[in-house]
Motif scaffolding. Structure first.
Motif, PDB file in Angstrom:
ATOM      1  N   PHE A  77       0.832  -1.202   0.000  1.00  9.63           N
ATOM      2  CA  PHE A  77       0.000   0.000   0.000  1.00  9.63           C
ATOM      3  C   PHE A  77       0.872   1.259   0.000  1.00  9.63           C
ATOM      4  CE2 PHE A  77      -3.374   2.873   1.430  1.00  9.63           C
ATOM      5  CZ  PHE A  77      -4.405   2.430   0.613  1.00  9.63           C
ATOM      6  N   GLU A  78       1.969   1.232   0.772  1.00 13.25           N
ATOM      7  CA  GLU A  78       2.896   2.373   0.795  1.00 13.25           C
ATOM      8  C   GLU A  78       3.555   2.574  -0.572  1.00 13.25           C
ATOM      9  OE1 GLU A  78       5.743   1.788   3.936  1.00 13.25           O
ATOM     10  OE2 GLU A  78       4.177   1.625   5.447  1.00 13.25           O
ATOM     11  N   ALA A  79       3.956   1.472  -1.199  1.00 10.22           N
ATOM     12  CA  ALA A  79       4.579   1.552  -2.530  1.00 10.22           C
ATOM     13  C   ALA A  79       3.579   2.096  -3.543  1.00 10.22           C
ATOM     14  CB  ALA A  79       5.080   0.178  -2.966  1.00 10.22           C
ATOM     15  N   ARG A  80       2.338   1.689  -3.424  1.00 12.01           N
ATOM     16  CA  ARG A  80       1.283   2.195  -4.301  1.00 12.01           C
ATOM     17  C   ARG A  80       1.113   3.698  -4.121  1.00 12.01           C
ATOM     18  NH1 ARG A  80      -3.550   4.610  -3.213  1.00 12.01           N
ATOM     19  NH2 ARG A  80      -5.125   4.319  -4.774  1.00 12.01           N
ATOM     20  N   ALA A  81       1.107   4.158  -2.887  1.00 12.55           N
ATOM     21  CA  ALA A  81       0.945   5.585  -2.608  1.00 12.55           C
ATOM     22  C   ALA A  81       2.113   6.399  -3.178  1.00 12.55           C
ATOM     23  CB  ALA A  81       0.816   5.822  -1.107  1.00 12.55           C
ATOM     24  N   LEU A  82       3.312   5.881  -3.028  1.00  8.88           N
ATOM     25  CA  LEU A  82       4.496   6.560  -3.566  1.00  8.88           C
ATOM     26  C   LEU A  82       4.413   6.660  -5.081  1.00  8.88           C
ATOM     27  CD1 LEU A  82       7.191   6.407  -1.293  1.00  8.88           C
ATOM     28  CD2 LEU A  82       8.108   6.246  -3.590  1.00  8.88           C
ATOM     29  N   ALA A  83       4.064   5.567  -5.737  1.00  6.81           N
ATOM     30  CA  ALA A  83       3.969   5.539  -7.194  1.00  6.81           C
ATOM     31  C   ALA A  83       2.847   6.457  -7.677  1.00  6.81           C
ATOM     32  CB  ALA A  83       3.747   4.112  -7.685  1.00  6.81           C
ATOM     33  N   ALA A  84       1.715   6.422  -7.004  1.00  9.01           N
ATOM     34  CA  ALA A  84       0.588   7.269  -7.397  1.00  9.01           C
ATOM     35  C   ALA A  84       0.940   8.751  -7.231  1.00  9.01           C
ATOM     36  CB  ALA A  84      -0.649   6.923  -6.573  1.00  9.01           C
ATOM     37  N   GLY A  85       1.681   9.081  -6.185  1.00 10.05           N
ATOM     38  CA  GLY A  85       2.106  10.468  -5.981  1.00 10.05           C
ATOM     39  C   GLY A  85       3.030  10.947  -7.084  1.00 10.05           C
ATOM     40  N   ALA A  86       3.971  10.105  -7.480  1.00  7.53           N
ATOM     41  CA  ALA A  86       4.893  10.470  -8.571  1.00  7.53           C
ATOM     42  C   ALA A  86       4.132  10.604  -9.877  1.00  7.53           C
ATOM     43  CB  ALA A  86       6.003   9.430  -8.704  1.00  7.53           C
ATOM     44  N   LEU A  87       3.155   9.727 -10.100  1.00  5.22           N
ATOM     45  CA  LEU A  87       2.342   9.788 -11.315  1.00  5.22           C
ATOM     46  C   LEU A  87       1.547  11.079 -11.361  1.00  5.22           C
ATOM     47  CD1 LEU A  87       1.301   8.354 -13.872  1.00  5.22           C
ATOM     48  CD2 LEU A  87      -0.502   7.363 -12.449  1.00  5.22           C
ATOM     49  N   GLN A  88       0.985  11.461 -10.228  1.00  8.69           N
ATOM     50  CA  GLN A  88       0.186  12.682 -10.166  1.00  8.69           C
ATOM     51  C   GLN A  88       1.032  13.917 -10.471  1.00  8.69           C
ATOM     52  OE1 GLN A  88      -1.721  13.323  -6.370  1.00  8.69           O
ATOM     53  NE2 GLN A  88      -3.474  14.281  -7.357  1.00  8.69           N
TER      54      GLN A  88
END
Length: 191
Positions: A77-88
Motif C-alpha cells: 500500500f505504501e509503494a502504491r501511494a508513492l507511485a501514485a504520488g509520482a504519477l500525479q
C-alpha cells in the motif's frame, strides 16, 4: 548587369525559401514527436492509475484472510501511494523508480494467494489478481511504445541540423520510463 543581379536575387530567394520550408517542417516534426510522447505517457498514466486504484480492494480482501501478511500488504500500500504520488506530479523518472519497487511486489501477491486457499477461492481476489496481470502486460507494452517514441525524440533533437531548431524551440531531453530490475525486492519463498 541587371540580369546577373536578377539571377543572384532569384537564387538567394530560392535558398531562403528552401531554408524556410526546412525550418517549418523540422519545427512541425518536433511538435509531432512531442505530442506522440505526451499521448504515450497519457496512456500509461491511465493504466497505472487504474492499477493503483485496484490495490486497496485487493489489500482489503487479503488482509481479512491472511493476517500474517499484514506487513507485506502495508508495504504494498505504501509503494502504491508513492507511485501514485509520482504519477500525479507527472515525474517520469519518479514514476519509474516507484514502479520498480511496486512492480516487484506484485508477484508476492500470487505467493500469498498460494499460501491461503481461502484467497484463491475468493472471486473478488481472483478477479482483481487476473486484472492486475493483464494490466502489467498492457503497461509493459505501452512503456515500450513510450520509450521508443521518447528515444526517437531524444535522438532527433541532438542531430545536426535539427539541433538548431530544437534549441530555438526549447526542446529538452525526455526521461525514459524504465523499470530497474536491480531495485526489485527479492521474493522469499518459505515452505
Amino acid at each position: 548587369m541587371s540580369t546577373a543581379l536578377l539571377i543572384a536575387g532569384a537564387i538567394a530567394g530560392f535558398l531562403i525559401l528552401i531554408v524556410c520550408v526546412w525550418f517549418f517542417s523540422t519545427w512541425n516534426r518536433l511538435i509531432n514527436l512531442e505530442e506522440n510522447i505526451e499521448n504515450s505517457w497519457a496512456q500509461i498514466s491511465v493504466m497505472l492509475k487504474q492499477r493503483y486504484d485496484m490495490i486497496p480492494n485487493l489489500v482489503n480482501i487479503a488482509k481479512g484472510m491472511a493476517n500474517q501478511e499484514i506487513k507485506f500488504f502495508d508495504k504494498l500500500f505504501e509503494a502504491r501511494a508513492l507511485a501514485a504520488g509520482a504519477l500525479q506530479q507527472g515525474d517520469v523518472a519518479g514514476v519509474a523508480r516507484a514502479e520498480s519497487a511496486f512492480s516487484a511486489m506484485i508477484p508476492r501477491i500470487n505467493m500469498v494467494a498460494e499460501q491461503y486457499p481461502e484467497l484463491k477461492s475468493d472471486s473478488g481476489f481472483v478477479n482483481i489478481q487476473t486484472e492486475l496481470v493483464k494490466m502489467e502486460n498492457t503497461i509493459a507494452d505501452r512503456r515500450e511504445m513510450y520509450n521508443s517514441t521518447t528515444t526517437s525524440f531524444n535522438k532527433t533533437i541532438q542531430m545536426i541540423p535539427t539541433v538548431f531548431v530544437a534549441n530555438m524551440k526549447g526542446c529538452k531531453r525526455r526521461d525514459l520510463f524504465e523499470i530497474f530490475e536491480h531495485e526489485r525486492e527479492n521474493v522469499l519463498i518459505e515452505f
